[in-house]
Design a protein around this motif. Structure first.
Motif, PDB file in Angstrom:
ATOM      1  N   ARG A 138    -113.914 -84.648 -42.764  1.00  0.00           N
ATOM      2  CA  ARG A 138    -113.766 -84.152 -44.134  1.00  0.00           C
ATOM      3  C   ARG A 138    -113.644 -82.623 -44.194  1.00  0.00           C
ATOM      4  O   ARG A 138    -113.789 -82.027 -45.258  1.00  0.00           O
ATOM      5  N   GLY A 139    -113.364 -82.023 -43.059  1.00  0.00           N
ATOM      6  CA  GLY A 139    -113.215 -80.574 -43.014  1.00  0.00           C
ATOM      7  C   GLY A 139    -111.784 -80.132 -43.254  1.00  0.00           C
ATOM      8  O   GLY A 139    -110.863 -80.941 -43.420  1.00  0.00           O
ATOM      9  N   THR A 140    -111.589 -78.812 -43.260  1.00  0.00           N
ATOM     10  CA  THR A 140    -110.300 -78.199 -43.603  1.00  0.00           C
ATOM     11  C   THR A 140    -109.826 -77.300 -42.471  1.00  0.00           C
ATOM     12  O   THR A 140    -110.603 -76.532 -41.894  1.00  0.00           O
ATOM     13  N   LEU A 141    -108.539 -77.407 -42.167  1.00  0.00           N
ATOM     14  CA  LEU A 141    -107.865 -76.489 -41.256  1.00  0.00           C
ATOM     15  C   LEU A 141    -106.899 -75.654 -42.085  1.00  0.00           C
ATOM     16  O   LEU A 141    -106.022 -76.193 -42.764  1.00  0.00           O
ATOM     17  N   LEU A 142    -107.070 -74.338 -42.046  1.00  0.00           N
ATOM     18  CA  LEU A 142    -106.191 -73.429 -42.785  1.00  0.00           C
ATOM     19  C   LEU A 142    -105.458 -72.542 -41.785  1.00  0.00           C
ATOM     20  O   LEU A 142    -106.077 -71.826 -40.999  1.00  0.00           O
ATOM     21  N   ILE A 143    -104.129 -72.607 -41.832  1.00  0.00           N
ATOM     22  CA  ILE A 143    -103.276 -71.805 -40.959  1.00  0.00           C
ATOM     23  C   ILE A 143    -102.356 -70.966 -41.837  1.00  0.00           C
ATOM     24  O   ILE A 143    -101.727 -71.490 -42.761  1.00  0.00           O
ATOM     25  N   VAL A 144    -102.275 -69.678 -41.557  1.00  0.00           N
ATOM     26  CA  VAL A 144    -101.326 -68.791 -42.235  1.00  0.00           C
ATOM     27  C   VAL A 144    -100.614 -67.985 -41.158  1.00  0.00           C
ATOM     28  O   VAL A 144    -101.256 -67.400 -40.283  1.00  0.00           O
ATOM     29  N   MET A 145     -99.271 -67.948 -41.224  1.00  0.00           N
ATOM     30  CA  MET A 145     -98.499 -67.184 -40.248  1.00  0.00           C
ATOM     31  C   MET A 145     -97.278 -66.560 -40.916  1.00  0.00           C
ATOM     32  O   MET A 145     -96.724 -67.112 -41.869  1.00  0.00           O
ATOM     33  N   HIS A 146     -96.876 -65.411 -40.394  1.00  0.00           N
ATOM     34  CA  HIS A 146     -95.657 -64.791 -40.872  1.00  0.00           C
ATOM     35  C   HIS A 146     -94.467 -65.718 -40.606  1.00  0.00           C
ATOM     36  O   HIS A 146     -94.349 -66.310 -39.531  1.00  0.00           O
ATOM     37  N   ALA A 147     -93.576 -65.801 -41.591  1.00  0.00           N
ATOM     38  CA  ALA A 147     -92.376 -66.628 -41.445  1.00  0.00           C
ATOM     39  C   ALA A 147     -91.191 -65.834 -40.909  1.00  0.00           C
ATOM     40  O   ALA A 147     -90.162 -66.409 -40.555  1.00  0.00           O
ATOM     41  N   GLY A 148     -91.307 -64.517 -40.859  1.00  0.00           N
ATOM     42  CA  GLY A 148     -90.230 -63.661 -40.366  1.00  0.00           C
ATOM     43  C   GLY A 148     -90.632 -62.204 -40.475  1.00  0.00           C
ATOM     44  O   GLY A 148     -91.724 -61.877 -40.949  1.00  0.00           O
ATOM     45  N   TRP A 149     -89.751 -61.325 -40.024  1.00  0.00           N
ATOM     46  CA  TRP A 149     -90.013 -59.895 -40.139  1.00  0.00           C
ATOM     47  C   TRP A 149     -89.907 -59.454 -41.595  1.00  0.00           C
ATOM     48  O   TRP A 149     -89.254 -60.128 -42.405  1.00  0.00           O
ATOM     49  N   PRO A 150     -90.514 -58.327 -41.968  1.00  0.00           N
ATOM     50  CA  PRO A 150     -90.326 -57.808 -43.335  1.00  0.00           C
ATOM     51  C   PRO A 150     -88.848 -57.540 -43.612  1.00  0.00           C
ATOM     52  O   PRO A 150     -88.061 -57.285 -42.687  1.00  0.00           O
ATOM     53  N   VAL A 161     -90.468 -65.493 -31.797  1.00  0.00           N
ATOM     54  CA  VAL A 161     -89.954 -66.671 -32.494  1.00  0.00           C
ATOM     55  C   VAL A 161     -90.967 -67.050 -33.562  1.00  0.00           C
ATOM     56  O   VAL A 161     -92.125 -67.356 -33.251  1.00  0.00           O
ATOM     57  N   PHE A 162     -90.547 -67.004 -34.813  1.00  0.00           N
ATOM     58  CA  PHE A 162     -91.456 -67.331 -35.905  1.00  0.00           C
ATOM     59  C   PHE A 162     -91.445 -68.843 -36.151  1.00  0.00           C
ATOM     60  O   PHE A 162     -90.385 -69.454 -36.281  1.00  0.00           O
ATOM     61  N   PRO A 163     -92.625 -69.453 -36.219  1.00  0.00           N
ATOM     62  CA  PRO A 163     -92.685 -70.898 -36.446  1.00  0.00           C
ATOM     63  C   PRO A 163     -92.301 -71.252 -37.876  1.00  0.00           C
ATOM     64  O   PRO A 163     -92.515 -70.459 -38.808  1.00  0.00           O
ATOM     65  N   THR A 164     -91.731 -72.418 -38.030  1.00  0.00           N
ATOM     66  CA  THR A 164     -91.417 -72.918 -39.361  1.00  0.00           C
ATOM     67  C   THR A 164     -92.522 -73.864 -39.821  1.00  0.00           C
ATOM     68  O   THR A 164     -93.368 -74.289 -39.027  1.00  0.00           O
ATOM     69  N   ARG A 165     -92.489 -74.199 -41.113  1.00  0.00           N
ATOM     70  CA  ARG A 165     -93.501 -75.135 -41.621  1.00  0.00           C
ATOM     71  C   ARG A 165     -93.413 -76.459 -40.879  1.00  0.00           C
ATOM     72  O   ARG A 165     -94.430 -77.048 -40.513  1.00  0.00           O
ATOM     73  N   ASP A 166     -92.209 -76.943 -40.633  1.00  0.00           N
ATOM     74  CA  ASP A 166     -92.051 -78.232 -39.964  1.00  0.00           C
ATOM     75  C   ASP A 166     -92.414 -78.160 -38.489  1.00  0.00           C
ATOM     76  O   ASP A 166     -92.995 -79.101 -37.934  1.00  0.00           O
ATOM     77  N   SER A 167     -92.087 -77.034 -37.837  1.00  0.00           N
ATOM     78  CA  SER A 167     -92.338 -76.957 -36.392  1.00  0.00           C
ATOM     79  C   SER A 167     -93.824 -76.963 -36.080  1.00  0.00           C
ATOM     80  O   SER A 167     -94.252 -77.582 -35.098  1.00  0.00           O
ATOM     81  N   VAL A 168     -94.632 -76.298 -36.907  1.00  0.00           N
ATOM     82  CA  VAL A 168     -96.076 -76.279 -36.658  1.00  0.00           C
ATOM     83  C   VAL A 168     -96.660 -77.675 -36.828  1.00  0.00           C
ATOM     84  O   VAL A 168     -97.467 -78.135 -36.017  1.00  0.00           O
ATOM     85  N   LEU A 169     -96.253 -78.376 -37.876  1.00  0.00           N
ATOM     86  CA  LEU A 169     -96.761 -79.730 -38.084  1.00  0.00           C
ATOM     87  C   LEU A 169     -96.329 -80.655 -36.952  1.00  0.00           C
ATOM     88  O   LEU A 169     -97.103 -81.516 -36.508  1.00  0.00           O
TER      89      LEU A 169
END
Length: 211
Positions: A138-150, A161-169
């Motif tokens: 019942r716990g939570t995993l929170l991941i935040v990552m940059h999606a690309g350069w500014p 190589v910046f990960p995508t939402r689908d690639s991490v999952l």
């Protein structure tokens, strides 16, 4: 400033990064952590790559009992001082780990992984798999990552190589029967270059709940 070591020794690189400047980060918690965790029932939390402790101290001030982890002894010393100054030293503990090689023991009600992206060696997939395994029932995993350069970054400072939402999952490969993805989102925020050029940067957010 002392020249940073070549990007082949993560421990030396990050220790030099912290040792050679008075403060690396703002001292404020990451906004997406605050957004995603506010309203959760406090319990035990693990903050991976805690740096100078801003996220861990905020979590402790919200009632969590927090273990902060970083590769740099200097960062951990600053984090402990921050916690003591904020009056939450008794709700925080600090451990040095080179993630990908060692990892804290136990399970936690919240595992926070903010911006585990590095110009030096880091097995990001392995670390995130360990992070998921450390989430209690019942716990939570929170991941935040940059999606690309500014948007103003015309020449990347290093190859990444910046990960995508689908690639991490896909890399986590968490069983649907045991996990629910509560927040898969890309967030755009303002970003200003060192020269004052205004622009934006996008971050990917994953909040997952273990059943």
């Amino acid at each position: 400033m002392t020249e940073l070591p070549a990007p082949t020794e993560p421990a030396a690189f990050w220790e030099a990064r912290y040792r050679d400047t008075d403060r690396v980060w703002s001292g404020r918690p990451n906004a997406l952590l605050v957004r995603e965790v506010t309203g959760l029932r406090p319990g035990t939390a693990l903050d991976l790559g805690c740096g100078e402790g801003a996220d861990a101290v905020w979590l402790a001030s919200e009632g969590w009992r927090v273990t902060g982890v970083d590769i740099s002894p200097t960062a951990l010393e600053r984090a402990a001082r921050h916690a003591a100054d904020a009056g939450v030293g008794d709700r925080t503990a600090w451990e040095r780990h080179e993630l990908g090689h060692t990892f804290p023991e136990g399970t936690f009600d919240l595992v926070n992984a903010q911006y585990l992206q590095s110009p030096v060696g880091l097995d990001q997939e392995a670390v995130l798999r360990c992070a998921a395994e450390a989430v209690a029932e019942r716990g939570t995993l929170l991941i935040v990552m940059h999606a690309g350069w500014p948007s103003w970054q015309t020449e990347p400072p290093f190859a990444h190589v910046f990960p995508t939402r689908d690639s991490v999952l896909a890399e986590l490969a968490l069983p649907e029967a045991s996990w629910t993805v509560e927040t898969p989102e890309t967030v755009r925020r303002a970003s200003v270059s060192p020269d004052g050029e205004e622009g934006f940067r996008e971050d990917n957010v994953w909040r997952l709940r273990r059943h």
